[in-house]
Design an enzyme around this catalytic site. Structure first.
Site, PDB file in Angstrom:
ATOM      1  N   ASP A  32      49.658  25.535  38.200  1.00  0.00           N
ATOM      2  CA  ASP A  32      50.286  26.864  38.243  1.00  0.00           C
ATOM      3  C   ASP A  32      51.696  26.737  37.672  1.00  0.00           C
ATOM      4  OD1 ASP A  32      49.460  29.597  40.033  1.00  0.00           O
ATOM      5  OD2 ASP A  32      51.576  29.457  39.451  1.00  0.00           O
ATOM      6  N   ASP A  65      53.001  25.812  32.585  1.00  0.00           N
ATOM      7  CA  ASP A  65      52.867  27.172  32.070  1.00  0.00           C
ATOM      8  C   ASP A  65      51.707  27.155  31.070  1.00  0.00           C
ATOM      9  OD1 ASP A  65      53.156  29.590  30.599  1.00  0.00           O
ATOM     10  OD2 ASP A  65      55.299  29.637  31.039  1.00  0.00           O
ATOM     11  N   VAL A  66      50.721  28.031  31.269  1.00  0.00           N
ATOM     12  CA  VAL A  66      49.550  28.000  30.373  1.00  0.00           C
ATOM     13  C   VAL A  66      49.903  28.382  28.934  1.00  0.00           C
ATOM     14  CG1 VAL A  66      47.875  28.376  32.239  1.00  0.00           C
ATOM     15  CG2 VAL A  66      48.788  30.349  30.963  1.00  0.00           C
ATOM     16  N   TYR A 161      46.832  44.534  28.573  1.00  0.00           N
ATOM     17  CA  TYR A 161      45.975  43.785  29.510  1.00  0.00           C
ATOM     18  C   TYR A 161      44.506  43.938  29.117  1.00  0.00           C
ATOM     19  CZ  TYR A 161      44.227  42.195  34.101  1.00  0.00           C
ATOM     20  OH  TYR A 161      43.582  41.514  35.120  1.00  0.00           O
ATOM     21  N   THR A 196      44.677  40.924  45.708  1.00  0.00           N
ATOM     22  CA  THR A 196      45.652  39.867  45.414  1.00  0.00           C
ATOM     23  C   THR A 196      46.954  40.546  44.967  1.00  0.00           C
ATOM     24  OG1 THR A 196      45.286  39.688  43.034  1.00  0.00           O
ATOM     25  CG2 THR A 196      43.725  38.489  44.440  1.00  0.00           C
TER      26      THR A 196
HETATM   27  N1  LIG Z   1      43.037  40.927  41.417  1.00  0.00           N
HETATM   28  C1  LIG Z   1      42.319  41.710  40.631  1.00  0.00           C
HETATM   29  O1  LIG Z   1      42.005  42.857  40.962  1.00  0.00           O
HETATM   30  C2  LIG Z   1      41.833  41.177  39.309  1.00  0.00           C
HETATM   31  C3  LIG Z   1      40.858  41.926  38.623  1.00  0.00           C
HETATM   32  C4  LIG Z   1      40.396  41.459  37.403  1.00  0.00           C
HETATM   33  C5  LIG Z   1      40.877  40.275  36.885  1.00  0.00           C
HETATM   34  N2  LIG Z   1      41.836  39.579  37.559  1.00  0.00           N
HETATM   35  C6  LIG Z   1      42.307  38.338  36.955  1.00  0.00           C
HETATM   36  O2  LIG Z   1      42.148  37.283  37.879  1.00  0.00           O
HETATM   37  C7  LIG Z   1      43.063  36.234  37.534  1.00  0.00           C
HETATM   38  C8  LIG Z   1      43.767  35.775  38.799  1.00  0.00           C
HETATM   39  O3  LIG Z   1      44.604  36.847  39.225  1.00  0.00           O
HETATM   40  P1  LIG Z   1      44.897  37.130  40.763  1.00  0.00           P
HETATM   41  O4  LIG Z   1      44.275  38.418  41.095  1.00  0.00           O
HETATM   42  O5  LIG Z   1      44.573  35.938  41.560  1.00  0.00           O
HETATM   43  O6  LIG Z   1      46.491  37.384  40.649  1.00  0.00           O
HETATM   44  P2  LIG Z   1      47.736  36.608  41.309  1.00  0.00           P
HETATM   45  O7  LIG Z   1      48.947  37.251  40.739  1.00  0.00           O
HETATM   46  O8  LIG Z   1      47.574  36.545  42.780  1.00  0.00           O
HETATM   47  O9  LIG Z   1      47.582  35.101  40.783  1.00  0.00           O
HETATM   48  C9  LIG Z   1      47.873  34.744  39.463  1.00  0.00           C
HETATM   49  C10 LIG Z   1      48.385  33.307  39.469  1.00  0.00           C
HETATM   50  O10 LIG Z   1      48.595  32.923  38.101  1.00  0.00           O
HETATM   51  C11 LIG Z   1      49.825  32.231  38.019  1.00  0.00           C
HETATM   52  N3  LIG Z   1      50.393  32.347  36.677  1.00  0.00           N
HETATM   53  C12 LIG Z   1      50.921  33.469  36.099  1.00  0.00           C
HETATM   54  N4  LIG Z   1      51.400  33.175  34.896  1.00  0.00           N
HETATM   55  C13 LIG Z   1      51.175  31.849  34.692  1.00  0.00           C
HETATM   56  C14 LIG Z   1      51.455  30.970  33.617  1.00  0.00           C
HETATM   57  N5  LIG Z   1      52.089  31.395  32.506  1.00  0.00           N
HETATM   58  N6  LIG Z   1      51.071  29.673  33.713  1.00  0.00           N
HETATM   59  C15 LIG Z   1      50.448  29.234  34.835  1.00  0.00           C
HETATM   60  N7  LIG Z   1      50.180  30.019  35.903  1.00  0.00           N
HETATM   61  C16 LIG Z   1      50.542  31.319  35.821  1.00  0.00           C
HETATM   62  C17 LIG Z   1      50.709  32.906  39.055  1.00  0.00           C
HETATM   63  O11 LIG Z   1      51.826  32.101  39.416  1.00  0.00           O
HETATM   64  C18 LIG Z   1      49.731  33.146  40.190  1.00  0.00           C
HETATM   65  O12 LIG Z   1      49.690  32.061  41.085  1.00  0.00           O
HETATM   66  C19 LIG Z   1      43.992  36.805  36.470  1.00  0.00           C
HETATM   67  O13 LIG Z   1      43.578  36.351  35.204  1.00  0.00           O
HETATM   68  C20 LIG Z   1      43.765  38.294  36.593  1.00  0.00           C
HETATM   69  O14 LIG Z   1      44.056  38.965  35.385  1.00  0.00           O
HETATM   70  C21 LIG Z   1      42.316  39.991  38.755  1.00  0.00           C
END
Ligand SMILES: NC(=O)c1ccc[n+]([C@@H]2O[C@H](COP(=O)([O-])OP(=O)(O)OC[C@H]3O[C@@H](n4cnc5c(N)ncnc54)[C@H](O)[C@@H]3O)[C@@H](O)[C@H]2O)c1
Length: 257
Positions: A32, A65-66, A161, A196
């Site tokens: 992360d 960082d990805v 997005y 989340t």
């Molecule tokens: N929660 C939803 O409703 C939902 C729906 C569809 C898709 N998603 C996708 O699911 C995935 C996970 O999201 P989530 O819901 O757990 O959100 P979240 O914000 O809880 O978690 C995202 C994590 O990614 C990390 N992150 C952000 N930028 C980063 C970077 N540049 N390098 C490394 N780590 C990084 C953050 O620190 C965080 O821990 C994401 O790709 C999101 O787009 C989420």
């Protein structure tokens, strides 16, 4: 022992995936950025959250960082050195921005969305797939990405997005074809509204009082839990999922219907 690398591991879907894979006996490298992004108006996962995931699961931690291909290459090298190889790479890191029409979104926010949500997935594939292929045949390597129902729905005020997530869907389809008969597959899941912090930020961007407001839009009538997404990722990570490649699997409570 199967080994896995998961990005976005500090919280949310990534963290739930680390927990699920660890319970299934995987050795996991939890990756992360563990820091806020100055371009974005909401907080990201913290180093304390990442450490808590590691303490709970026995996962190893790697801060990266990805958007940084060299950092992801270093993470893959750590997993290979530590455990002798890599079987699964999961791109769950993601950010969100918008809330106004595309042409009004600050450029640095749009860049963060495209660079993390799309480029970050390509970066992980570039770093991890050679490692998955270094496993001797017969292989069961798995490259997985978290796309979104936004990959197929046009969500107003979230255009970048949607573009990034549609890009992820196209990317895994092509990867699945490229990987052919190697034994390594590439797939994505497309979550619906999952409870989340990114969903809380989406609610704020839409001027809604909270994430619960999204529940009614989903045919199942509730928000999804991160572990419900993690369970499907865990199935796709398993050697038993070898007949599925280039697929984008909805785990969305019917949101895309
Ligand atoms: N929660 C939803 O409703 C939902 C729906 C569809 C898709 N998603 C996708 O699911 C995935 C996970 O999201 P989530 O819901 O757990 O959100 P979240 O914000 O809880 O978690 C995202 C994590 O990614 C990390 N992150 C952000 N930028 C980063 C970077 N540049 N390098 C490394 N780590 C990084 C953050 O620190 C965080 O821990 C994401 O790709 C999101 O787009 C989420």
């Amino acid at each position: 022992m199967r080994t896995a690398l998961v990005t976005g591991a500090a919280r949310g879907i990534g963290a739930a995936t680390v927990v699920r894979l660890a319970e299934l006996g995987y050795a996991v490298l939890a990756v992360d950025v563990a820091a806020d992004d100055p371009a974005l108006p909401y907080g990201l996962g913290s180093s304390a959250e990442l450490a808590a995931v590691a303490a709970r699961t026995g996962a190893e931690v790697f801060v990266a960082d990805v958007r940084d291909p060299a950092a992801l290459a270093a993470a893959v090298a750590v997993a290979e050195r530590r455990w002798g190889g890599l079987d699964v790479a999961i791109a769950a890191a993601g950010v969100i921005a918008g809330g106004v029409p595309q042409w009004e979104v600050p450029l640095e926010q749009e860049e963060a969305v495209l660079d993390v949500d799309l480029r970050g997935v390509l970066n992980l594939a570039r770093a991890a797939i050679p490692a998955l292929l270094r496993r001797p045949a017969p292989r069961s390597g798995r490259f997985l990405a978290v796309a979104s129902a936004a990959a197929t729905r046009g969500l107003p005020m979230l255009a970048a997005y949607c573009a990034a997530k549609a890009g992820v869907a196209g990317f895994v389809r092509a990867l699945g074809a490229e990987l052919g008969g190697t034994g390594v597959t590439a797939n994505a899941v497309s979550p619906g509204s999952t409870d989340t912090p990114i969903l809380a930020e989406s609610a704020r961007l839409y001027g809604l009082p909270g994430a619960a407001e999204f529940a009614g839009q989903q045919p199942v009538g509730r928000l999804l839990e991160p572990d419900e997404i993690a369970r499907v990722l865990a199935f796709l990570a398993d050697p038993d999922s070898g007949a599925t490649t280039g697929a984008v699997v909805p785990v969305d409570g019917g949101l895309a219907l």
